[in-house]
Write a protein that holds these residues in place. Structure first.
Motif, mmCIF file in Angstrom:
data_model
loop_
_atom_site.group_PDB
_atom_site.id
_atom_site.type_symbol
_atom_site.label_atom_id
_atom_site.label_comp_id
_atom_site.label_asym_id
_atom_site.label_seq_id
_atom_site.Cartn_x
_atom_site.Cartn_y
_atom_site.Cartn_z
ATOM 1 N N LEU A 102 7.573 -20.869 -4.986
ATOM 2 C CA LEU A 102 7.147 -22.145 -5.561
ATOM 3 C C LEU A 102 5.929 -21.968 -6.467
ATOM 4 O O LEU A 102 5.826 -22.591 -7.523
ATOM 5 N N TYR A 103 5.002 -21.099 -6.034
ATOM 6 C CA TYR A 103 3.743 -20.930 -6.761
ATOM 7 C C TYR A 103 3.685 -19.646 -7.579
ATOM 8 O O TYR A 103 2.626 -19.291 -8.089
ATOM 9 N N ASP A 104 4.823 -18.978 -7.700
ATOM 10 C CA ASP A 104 4.878 -17.738 -8.483
ATOM 11 C C ASP A 104 3.856 -16.722 -7.990
ATOM 12 O O ASP A 104 3.168 -16.063 -8.768
ATOM 13 N N ARG A 105 3.760 -16.587 -6.678
ATOM 14 C CA ARG A 105 2.799 -15.654 -6.072
ATOM 15 C C ARG A 105 3.521 -14.369 -5.685
ATOM 16 O O ARG A 105 3.987 -14.210 -4.557
ATOM 17 N N PHE A 106 3.583 -13.457 -6.641
ATOM 18 C CA PHE A 106 4.218 -12.169 -6.394
ATOM 19 C C PHE A 106 3.242 -11.071 -6.789
ATOM 20 O O PHE A 106 3.264 -10.588 -7.924
ATOM 21 N N PRO A 107 2.330 -10.678 -5.890
ATOM 22 C CA PRO A 107 1.335 -9.657 -6.227
ATOM 23 C C PRO A 107 1.984 -8.352 -6.641
ATOM 24 O O PRO A 107 3.018 -7.946 -6.104
ATOM 25 N N SER A 108 1.367 -7.680 -7.604
ATOM 26 C CA SER A 108 1.885 -6.383 -8.034
ATOM 27 C C SER A 108 1.601 -5.303 -7.002
ATOM 28 O O SER A 108 2.293 -4.300 -6.928
ATOM 29 N N ASN A 109 0.578 -5.519 -6.195
ATOM 30 C CA ASN A 109 0.220 -4.550 -5.163
ATOM 31 C C ASN A 109 0.398 -5.190 -3.798
ATOM 32 O O ASN A 109 -0.397 -6.026 -3.387
ATOM 33 N N VAL A 110 1.466 -4.816 -3.092
ATOM 34 C CA VAL A 110 1.746 -5.462 -1.817
ATOM 35 C C VAL A 110 0.682 -5.162 -0.778
ATOM 36 O O VAL A 110 0.575 -5.864 0.216
ATOM 37 N N ARG A 111 -0.125 -4.148 -0.978
ATOM 38 C CA ARG A 111 -1.155 -3.834 0.003
ATOM 39 C C ARG A 111 -2.256 -4.889 0.031
ATOM 40 O O ARG A 111 -3.062 -4.924 0.957
ATOM 41 N N ARG A 112 -2.304 -5.736 -1.004
ATOM 42 C CA ARG A 112 -3.316 -6.793 -1.021
ATOM 43 C C ARG A 112 -2.915 -7.955 -0.127
ATOM 44 O O ARG A 112 -3.710 -8.854 0.131
ATOM 45 N N LEU A 113 -1.678 -7.970 0.349
ATOM 46 C CA LEU A 113 -1.220 -9.096 1.147
ATOM 47 C C LEU A 113 -1.777 -9.022 2.563
ATOM 48 O O LEU A 113 -1.840 -7.979 3.180
ATOM 49 N N ARG A 114 -2.155 -10.172 3.092
ATOM 50 C CA ARG A 114 -2.720 -10.273 4.428
ATOM 51 C C ARG A 114 -1.811 -9.700 5.526
ATOM 52 O O ARG A 114 -2.275 -8.985 6.407
ATOM 53 N N PRO A 115 -0.481 -9.965 5.530
ATOM 54 C CA PRO A 115 0.345 -9.534 6.653
ATOM 55 C C PRO A 115 0.477 -8.026 6.799
ATOM 56 O O PRO A 115 1.064 -7.566 7.771
ATOM 57 N N VAL A 116 -0.020 -7.225 5.850
ATOM 58 C CA VAL A 116 0.164 -5.785 5.938
ATOM 59 C C VAL A 116 -0.487 -5.206 7.192
ATOM 60 O O VAL A 116 -0.081 -4.164 7.685
ATOM 61 N N VAL A 117 -1.502 -5.885 7.747
ATOM 62 C CA VAL A 117 -2.134 -5.372 8.955
ATOM 63 C C VAL A 117 -1.268 -5.611 10.180
ATOM 64 O O VAL A 117 -1.530 -5.075 11.240
ATOM 65 N N MET A 118 -0.228 -6.439 10.028
ATOM 66 C CA MET A 118 0.563 -6.811 11.185
ATOM 67 C C MET A 118 1.972 -6.241 11.155
ATOM 68 O O MET A 118 2.561 -5.958 12.182
ATOM 69 N N PHE A 119 2.535 -6.129 9.954
ATOM 70 C CA PHE A 119 3.940 -5.790 9.844
ATOM 71 C C PHE A 119 4.118 -4.488 9.071
ATOM 72 O O PHE A 119 3.276 -4.096 8.278
ATOM 73 N N PRO A 120 5.238 -3.824 9.258
ATOM 74 C CA PRO A 120 5.483 -2.567 8.528
ATOM 75 C C PRO A 120 5.474 -2.799 7.022
ATOM 76 O O PRO A 120 5.911 -3.839 6.534
ATOM 77 N N GLN A 121 4.972 -1.798 6.286
ATOM 78 C CA GLN A 121 4.917 -1.912 4.827
ATOM 79 C C GLN A 121 6.273 -2.241 4.209
ATOM 80 O O GLN A 121 6.348 -3.103 3.321
ATOM 81 N N PRO A 122 7.374 -1.651 4.611
ATOM 82 C CA PRO A 122 8.660 -2.016 4.012
ATOM 83 C C PRO A 122 8.996 -3.489 4.183
ATOM 84 O O PRO A 122 9.631 -4.090 3.322
ATOM 85 N N ALA A 123 8.564 -4.080 5.295
ATOM 86 C CA ALA A 123 8.846 -5.493 5.519
ATOM 87 C C ALA A 123 8.167 -6.356 4.474
ATOM 88 O O ALA A 123 8.688 -7.387 4.067
ATOM 89 N N ILE A 124 6.981 -5.949 4.039
ATOM 90 C CA ILE A 124 6.271 -6.701 3.016
ATOM 91 C C ILE A 124 6.918 -6.480 1.658
ATOM 92 O O ILE A 124 7.164 -7.411 0.897
ATOM 93 N N ALA A 125 7.221 -5.228 1.355
ATOM 94 C CA ALA A 125 7.786 -4.916 0.043
ATOM 95 C C ALA A 125 9.136 -5.589 -0.163
ATOM 96 O O ALA A 125 9.406 -6.162 -1.216
ATOM 97 N N GLU A 126 9.995 -5.543 0.860
ATOM 98 C CA GLU A 126 11.315 -6.135 0.698
ATOM 99 C C GLU A 126 11.249 -7.632 0.528
ATOM 100 O O GLU A 126 12.146 -8.259 -0.028
ATOM 101 N N ARG A 127 10.159 -8.216 0.966
ATOM 102 C CA ARG A 127 10.008 -9.659 0.883
ATOM 103 C C ARG A 127 9.661 -10.102 -0.529
ATOM 104 O O ARG A 127 9.855 -11.247 -0.897
ATOM 105 N N ILE A 128 9.140 -9.205 -1.341
ATOM 106 C CA ILE A 128 8.566 -9.616 -2.615
ATOM 107 C C ILE A 128 9.238 -8.968 -3.816
ATOM 108 O O ILE A 128 9.705 -9.654 -4.728
ATOM 109 N N GLN A 129 9.294 -7.650 -3.832
ATOM 110 C CA GLN A 129 9.645 -6.953 -5.059
ATOM 111 C C GLN A 129 11.047 -7.252 -5.596
ATOM 112 O O GLN A 129 11.207 -7.486 -6.797
#
Length: 562
Positions: free
Chosen positions: A56-83
């Motif tokens: 909705l807000y066009d929030r697709f960071p180029s660097n997934v490591r900047r996302l808050r959930p990275v401390v909780m979930f596996p890195q692939p889970a974050i990447a697959e959600r966005i890229q």
């Protein structure tokens, strides 16, 4: 609903869509329908969740490591959600090619088609999305927010919490984004006396622009975040260029309407500065602005008409009243009181947004200062109740601006007559002190993004008057009971008058009563009974700070004698 498979792609007929003048760059690039379908089906198979806070807000960071959930979930889970979704939307397919995908047999592809059409920022797609609101087939699950300390690291990565989501949910999110920006808060179908999409679209379907459509684009350009990332500035400038195509005076009216959506302190040249908007409004003249305040703006835009849904008249009025001395003729001062009453009556009838009594009063007072002090003094009783003391603070700020030092006795007595508002900060006393005792401006980092506020002392006669006001507050017998919020604000100002801070900002903000300010000021006796030692320590520190302030007065007001 008819579904189709990629086997029938060759037989698809392009759907011609005629839309507003201001459309997304998505209209420019044709593509192979088969390649497009392959891309959508591949993305539907690849991603596992669909997060409305991202698309909705066009929030697709180029660097997934900047996302808050990275401390909780596996890195692939974050990447697959966005890229993969970001890549799909970057293709910018033609609207006419995307619309048939709304009937695809796979609910996930239909959901992605909704998202891609929404990303075009072309409101002409909305009627095509509305029928999908009843689509109850499950699609990608929606990630759930997770609350935990930012520094917490779980022993091992955990599955991302989600909730089920239907195609209809996705379609409603897209359409509701537009509806809410236009003041339609009850969804596509509406509720009782609150209309829905049919009412919304009937009034907008033939227009080339609407204020709420610009609000949608600005929200996506800024990502509704502050500070705004520097890489979003080009998107914001593009929205401004679209607004500049609107003829005057509607152009300036639209900019005023969106003023509250442009975060204070962010890069000013990307959209418009407050000073530039005032200068632009001056060229139009007081007569037009009075018509706007009378709820009769020179515009056919339904977003600018007085109605139950109108949300833009309020920020426009706030801007005009805040800058009344620059934009309004002094002869209209007394009429502002009558307009305020009209607004209140219209609000009760559901034909206007709520009133803003104190703003009309302070604007009138500033336009005719010779009458303003009495108008202000007679208005305090209107706001002499809980949750309204901040409006009294606005009256006091206006009185100081108008009369200054001459009203010091009245203002100091008002200052100490206020109760401590347990649930708000800054409270009304702090609000007054911040506004009249110093200047504040944002400091930018090396990327031009705002990072912190800088406090500056007032100069010349205004600075001397402020010192007299502060000294009077400090020397008042009631000062010994002054709340710690107000003491903190006094220190922030008094520190500006010393080469070295009397107490550092860090220490000022570290001091807090047991159980927090809200509980402490709501029931001091109960807090003291539960935490006698901590309460005693807090009060002792606060007493020492008050003493420090009292002793400092001769340093910055030499002619003063205790």
């Amino acid at each position: 609903m008819v579904r189709f498979n990629h086997v029938f792609v060759a037989s698809l007929v392009a759907w011609a869509v005629s839309g507003p003048l201001y459309t997304h760059a998505a209209e420019d690039k044709p593509s192979s329908r088969q390649q497009m379908l392959n891309a959508f089906e591949a993305t539907a198979a690849e991603i596992q969740t669909l997060d409305p806070s991202q698309w909705l807000y066009d929030r697709f960071p180029s660097n997934v490591r900047r996302l808050r959930p990275v401390v909780m979930f596996p890195q692939p889970a974050i990447a697959e959600r966005i890229q993969p979704l970001k890549k799909l939307l970057n293709e910018k397919y033609l609207i006419a090619e995307l619309i048939p995908l709304l009937e695809h047999e796979d609910p996930k592809v239909r959901s992605l088609a909704v998202v891609a059409l929404f990303a075009t920022e072309n409101p002409s797609v909305l009627p095509h999305l509305v029928p999908l609101a009843d689509d109850k087939e499950l699609t990608f699950p929606c990630p759930l927010p997770v609350a935990m300390p930012a520094t917490f690291l779980p022993p091992k990565p955990e599955p991302m919490p989600t909730k089920p989501q239907t195609v209809g949910d996705v379609a409603k999110q897209a359409v509701d984004f537009y509806l809410r920006k236009a003041g339609y808060g009850y969804g596509i179908t509406g509720s009782r006396n609150n209309p829905g999409f049919d009412h919304y679209w009937q009034r907008r379907k033939d227009r080339t622009w609407c204020t709420s459509w610009f609000a949608v684009r600005l929200a996506r350009a800024t990502q509704s975040t502050s500070p705004i990332p520097s890489h979003r500035m080009d998107r914001i400038r593009a929205v401004r260029r679209q607004i500049d195509e609107v003829p005057e005076p509607e152009r300036t009216i639209v900019l005023m309407a969106l003023a509250e959506d442009w975060p204070i302190g962010d890069v000013p040249d990307a959209f418009i500065t407050e000073a530039a908007l005032v200068d632009q409004a001056k060229q139009i003249g007081s007569a037009v602005w009075m018509d706007v305040l009378r709820r009769s703006p020179p515009s056919s835009d339904p977003d600018l008409q007085s109605s139950r849904q109108t949300r833009f008249l309020t920020p426009i009025a706030v801007f005009l009243l805040t800058h009344a001395t620059d934009l309004l003729d002094s002869k209209h001062a007394e009429e502002l009181f009558r307009i305020n009453e009209d607004w209140k009556q219209a609000a009760r009838a559901g034909a206007a947004p709520g009133s803003m009594d104190q703003r009309w009063i302070t604007a009138a007072a500033r336009l005719q200062p010779e009458k303003g002090v009495e108008w202000l003094k007679s208005s305090y009783k209107l706001f002499d109740r809980r949750f309204y003391y901040d409006r009294q603070a606005e009256l006091s700020i206006a009185m100081w601006d108008i009369a200054g030092r001459a009203q010091t006795p009245f203002l100091v007595n008002w200052f100490y007559s206020l109760p401590v508002e347990a649930s708000s900060y800054p409270n009304s006393r702090s609000k007054f002190l911040r506004a009249v005792t110093r200047e504040e401006k944002w400091l930018l980092d090396e990327h031009g993004e705002p990072r912190r506020i800088q406090h500056l002392p007032l100069q010349g006669a205004a600075g001397e008057d402020v010192k007299q006001l502060v000294a009077t507050i400090i020397r008042d017998p009631r000062f010994k009971e002054l709340d710690h919020f107000s003491v903190r604000e006094l220190f922030v100002t008094v520190n500006l008058w010393h080469d070295k801070p009397l107490i550092s900002i860090q220490h000022l903000y570290e001091l807090s009563p047991p159980l927090g300010a809200s509980s402490y000021y709501r029931d001091m006796q109960e807090v003291e009974e539960k935490y006698p030692k901590e309460t005693e320590q807090f009060r002792a520190t606060l007493s020492d700070w008050r003493t420090t302030l009292r002793r400092s007065v001769p340093d910055w007001l030499p002619q003063s004698v205790d």
